[in-house]
Design an enzyme around this catalytic site. Sequence first.
Site, PDB file in Angstrom:
ATOM      1  N   HIS A 178       1.025  -1.151   0.570  1.00 42.47           N
ATOM      2  CA  HIS A 178      -0.262   0.012   0.147  1.00 42.47           C
ATOM      3  C   HIS A 178       0.801   1.164   0.387  1.00 42.47           C
ATOM      4  O   HIS A 178       0.384   2.233   0.103  1.00 42.47           O
ATOM      5  CB  HIS A 178      -0.822   0.238   0.963  1.00 42.47           C
ATOM      6  CG  HIS A 178      -0.280   0.028   2.545  1.00 42.47           C
ATOM      7  ND1 HIS A 178       0.411  -0.670   3.288  1.00 42.47           N
ATOM      8  CD2 HIS A 178      -0.642   1.849   3.433  1.00 42.47           C
ATOM      9  CE1 HIS A 178       1.361   0.037   3.980  1.00 42.47           C
ATOM     10  NE2 HIS A 178       0.113   0.520   4.118  1.00 42.47           N
TER      11      HIS A 178
HETATM   12  C1  UD1 Z   1      -2.617   5.996   5.953  1.00 40.87           C
HETATM   13  C2  UD1 Z   1      -0.766   6.225   6.317  1.00 40.87           C
HETATM   14  C3  UD1 Z   1       0.173   5.611   6.309  1.00 40.87           C
HETATM   15  C4  UD1 Z   1      -0.084   3.746   7.135  1.00 40.87           C
HETATM   16  C5  UD1 Z   1      -1.702   3.122   6.118  1.00 40.87           C
HETATM   17  C6  UD1 Z   1      -1.926   1.950   7.224  1.00 40.87           C
HETATM   18  C7  UD1 Z   1      -0.833   8.180   6.576  1.00 40.87           C
HETATM   19  C8  UD1 Z   1      -0.201   9.817   5.079  1.00 40.87           C
HETATM   20  N1  UD1 Z   1      -0.529   7.248   5.565  1.00 40.87           N
HETATM   21  O1  UD1 Z   1      -2.603   5.214   4.607  1.00 40.87           O
HETATM   22  O2  UD1 Z   1       1.496   6.058   7.135  1.00 40.87           O
HETATM   23  O3  UD1 Z   1       0.882   2.738   6.587  1.00 40.87           O
HETATM   24  O4  UD1 Z   1      -1.852   4.344   6.324  1.00 40.87           O
HETATM   25  O5  UD1 Z   1      -3.172   1.226   6.079  1.00 40.87           O
HETATM   26  O6  UD1 Z   1      -1.094   8.520   7.052  1.00 40.87           O
HETATM   27  N2  UD1 Z   1      -9.588   3.976   2.195  1.00 40.87           N
HETATM   28  C9  UD1 Z   1     -10.900   3.310   1.712  1.00 40.87           C
HETATM   29  N3  UD1 Z   1     -10.946   3.217   3.151  1.00 40.87           N
HETATM   30  C10 UD1 Z   1     -10.844   3.660   4.408  1.00 40.87           C
HETATM   31  C11 UD1 Z   1      -9.263   4.511   4.245  1.00 40.87           C
HETATM   32  C12 UD1 Z   1      -8.725   4.509   3.182  1.00 40.87           C
HETATM   33  O7  UD1 Z   1     -11.242   2.878   1.303  1.00 40.87           O
HETATM   34  O8  UD1 Z   1     -11.035   3.296   4.936  1.00 40.87           O
HETATM   35  C13 UD1 Z   1      -8.918   4.758   0.837  1.00 40.87           C
HETATM   36  C14 UD1 Z   1      -9.508   6.051   0.072  1.00 40.87           C
HETATM   37  O9  UD1 Z   1      -9.307   6.097  -0.932  1.00 40.87           O
HETATM   38  C15 UD1 Z   1      -8.168   6.759   0.764  1.00 40.87           C
HETATM   39  C16 UD1 Z   1      -7.583   6.178   0.573  1.00 40.87           C
HETATM   40  O10 UD1 Z   1      -7.539   4.718   0.807  1.00 40.87           O
HETATM   41  O11 UD1 Z   1      -7.994   8.303  -0.170  1.00 40.87           O
HETATM   42  C17 UD1 Z   1      -5.899   6.705   1.101  1.00 40.87           C
HETATM   43  O12 UD1 Z   1      -5.915   6.476   2.828  1.00 40.87           O
HETATM   44  P1  UD1 Z   1      -5.241   7.159   3.236  1.00 40.87           P
HETATM   45  O13 UD1 Z   1      -5.838   7.224   4.858  1.00 40.87           O
HETATM   46  O14 UD1 Z   1      -5.143   8.649   3.509  1.00 40.87           O
HETATM   47  O15 UD1 Z   1      -3.439   6.855   3.283  1.00 40.87           O
HETATM   48  P2  UD1 Z   1      -3.469   5.106   3.528  1.00 40.87           P
HETATM   49  O16 UD1 Z   1      -2.478   4.700   2.189  1.00 40.87           O
HETATM   50  O17 UD1 Z   1      -4.507   4.685   3.701  1.00 40.87           O
HETATM   51  N1  UDP Z   2      -3.843  -6.305   9.541  1.00 38.24           N
HETATM   52  C1  UDP Z   2      -4.891  -6.552   9.156  1.00 38.24           C
HETATM   53  N2  UDP Z   2      -5.506  -6.967   8.581  1.00 38.24           N
HETATM   54  C2  UDP Z   2      -4.892  -6.787   6.937  1.00 38.24           C
HETATM   55  C3  UDP Z   2      -3.727  -6.415   7.224  1.00 38.24           C
HETATM   56  C4  UDP Z   2      -3.236  -5.720   8.444  1.00 38.24           C
HETATM   57  O1  UDP Z   2      -5.240  -6.686  10.238  1.00 38.24           O
HETATM   58  O2  UDP Z   2      -5.270  -7.100   6.304  1.00 38.24           O
HETATM   59  C5  UDP Z   2      -2.979  -5.451  10.244  1.00 38.24           C
HETATM   60  C6  UDP Z   2      -1.506  -5.973  10.446  1.00 38.24           C
HETATM   61  O3  UDP Z   2      -1.503  -6.096  12.096  1.00 38.24           O
HETATM   62  C7  UDP Z   2      -0.597  -4.663  10.748  1.00 38.24           C
HETATM   63  C8  UDP Z   2      -1.724  -4.090  10.999  1.00 38.24           C
HETATM   64  O4  UDP Z   2      -2.647  -4.102  10.292  1.00 38.24           O
HETATM   65  O5  UDP Z   2       0.715  -5.220  11.432  1.00 38.24           O
HETATM   66  C9  UDP Z   2      -1.162  -1.788   9.633  1.00 38.24           C
HETATM   67  O6  UDP Z   2      -0.530  -2.332   9.149  1.00 38.24           O
HETATM   68  P1  UDP Z   2      -1.400  -1.227   7.653  1.00 38.24           P
HETATM   69  O7  UDP Z   2       0.355  -1.691   7.043  1.00 38.24           O
HETATM   70  O8  UDP Z   2      -1.765  -0.934   7.023  1.00 38.24           O
HETATM   71  O9  UDP Z   2      -0.141  -0.489   8.100  1.00 38.24           O
HETATM   72  P2  UDP Z   2       1.682   0.072   8.713  1.00 38.24           P
HETATM   73  O10 UDP Z   2       2.271  -0.877   9.163  1.00 38.24           O
HETATM   74  O11 UDP Z   2       2.015  -0.372   7.416  1.00 38.24           O
HETATM   75  O12 UDP Z   2       1.524   1.852   9.119  1.00 38.24           O
END
Ligand code: UD1
Ligand code: UDP
Length: 360
Positions: A205
């Site tokens: 991601h």
């Molecule tokens: C965020 C964090 C990242 C973390 C990740 C964990 C920042 C800058 N990034 O990235 O460090 O590793 O979360 O998962 O804070 N979306 C959905 N449903 C949701 C949430 C998001 O569909 O519940 C989609 C939306 O299209 C959104 C995109 O995911 O625009 C990105 O979500 P966002 O929270 O901005 O950043 P992440 O890539 O999730």
């Molecule tokens: N995780 C989960 N389901 C999934 C993928 C991840 O429960 O399908 C959990 C897992 O414990 C992971 C945490 O979510 O460590 C955070 O994951 P993510 O990769 O979104 O965030 P990051 O650690 O890269 O910020």
Amino acid sequence: MSQLVVHVTGARPNFPKAAPVLAALADRGVEQLLVHTGQHYDDKMSDIFFRQLGIPKPDVNLGVGSGSHGRQTAAVMSALEELFEEREPAMVIVYGDVNSTVAAALVASKMGIPFVHVEAGLRSFDMTMPEEINRLVTDRLSDVLLTTSVDAVAHLGNEGTDPDKIHFVGNPMIDTLLKNLDRFDAEAIRSELSLEGDYIVATLHRPGNVDDPEDVRALVAAMHAVADQAEVVIPLHPRGRARLEEAGFLDHPKMRVIDPLGYLEFMGLVRGSRAVVTDSGGVQEETTILGVPCLTLRPNTERPVTISHGTNQLVTRENLAEKVREVLAVDRPETWPTPPLWDGHAGERIADVVTKVLGP
Ligand code: UD1
Ligand code: UDP
């Protein structure tokens, strides 16, 4: 005077980190308020963690949702400012490196509210990562910096942080993992997904992998070369899903793209796998404790302790297939080193520091 401690969470990785801290502070009778910013909002990205991990329902959900970095950070800031004005917390606790973390750090520090950063001092030294910017700003402003590893303590020292503010407490994410180990049922998820034989789990991601169409095409080719060797199961984060699918991610009989899994199901899947390919921060840590080989598809990691004391190695799109071949050729290790203080008691150590700072 108020003794209220406000926890600010918002995105998936925050929840397993906050769970043991909330529990340990509750045991000590500390008055707490749990804020969810709403940065993540899908059930599988948010609510399922609260249900599975027994985290109390958030007292407040700011409902900020998705948006550009500026919009999302600003929305969290303006909502938190109002909340802090109303509730006058004695302390704010923030977790990790997401936009909700840095937004809370900025508001708390400008309002003169002491704040604690859980997972301070991690550095990838890669300023193209939004998380690195969030980590640097948050740490610079923190009153109390709680670290998960010795290298994090050293980074903070090198940046001139007052050593009295730094506490090496271990890893609360690993508290959650160890506490729930018996609930990670590899056989149940294998049967639910009808998996036969060896399989590899992937999570992808990071913007560096899934945002640019050219990177996405190269990633799809690299992952298909992995799927040539074993079935690949990808609980795919919503970010980049459409781009990956457009680029033909699914056009391989051994690629299984599924929705994000609940924490327990995900950890069961990882536990039963032969290897993990990931760009996640948390997954590098979890595989380290489970002893599952981890191939991190990134040029760097802010968690080098998972390489020096764990099962992790950095890989590129170019050498990924070869690294998978190497990993599949050997049995999973029987024993492996684990990082210091990743022992299931970080939450208690964090609560010790927090109660000491709060005072009587
Ligand atoms: C965020 C964090 C990242 C973390 C990740 C964990 C920042 C800058 N990034 O990235 O460090 O590793 O979360 O998962 O804070 N979306 C959905 N449903 C949701 C949430 C998001 O569909 O519940 C989609 C939306 O299209 C959104 C995109 O995911 O625009 C990105 O979500 P966002 O929270 O901005 O950043 P992440 O890539 O999730
Ligand atoms: N995780 C989960 N389901 C999934 C993928 C991840 O429960 O399908 C959990 C897992 O414990 C992971 C945490 O979510 O460590 C955070 O994951 P993510 O990769 O979104 O965030 P990051 O650690 O890269 O910020």
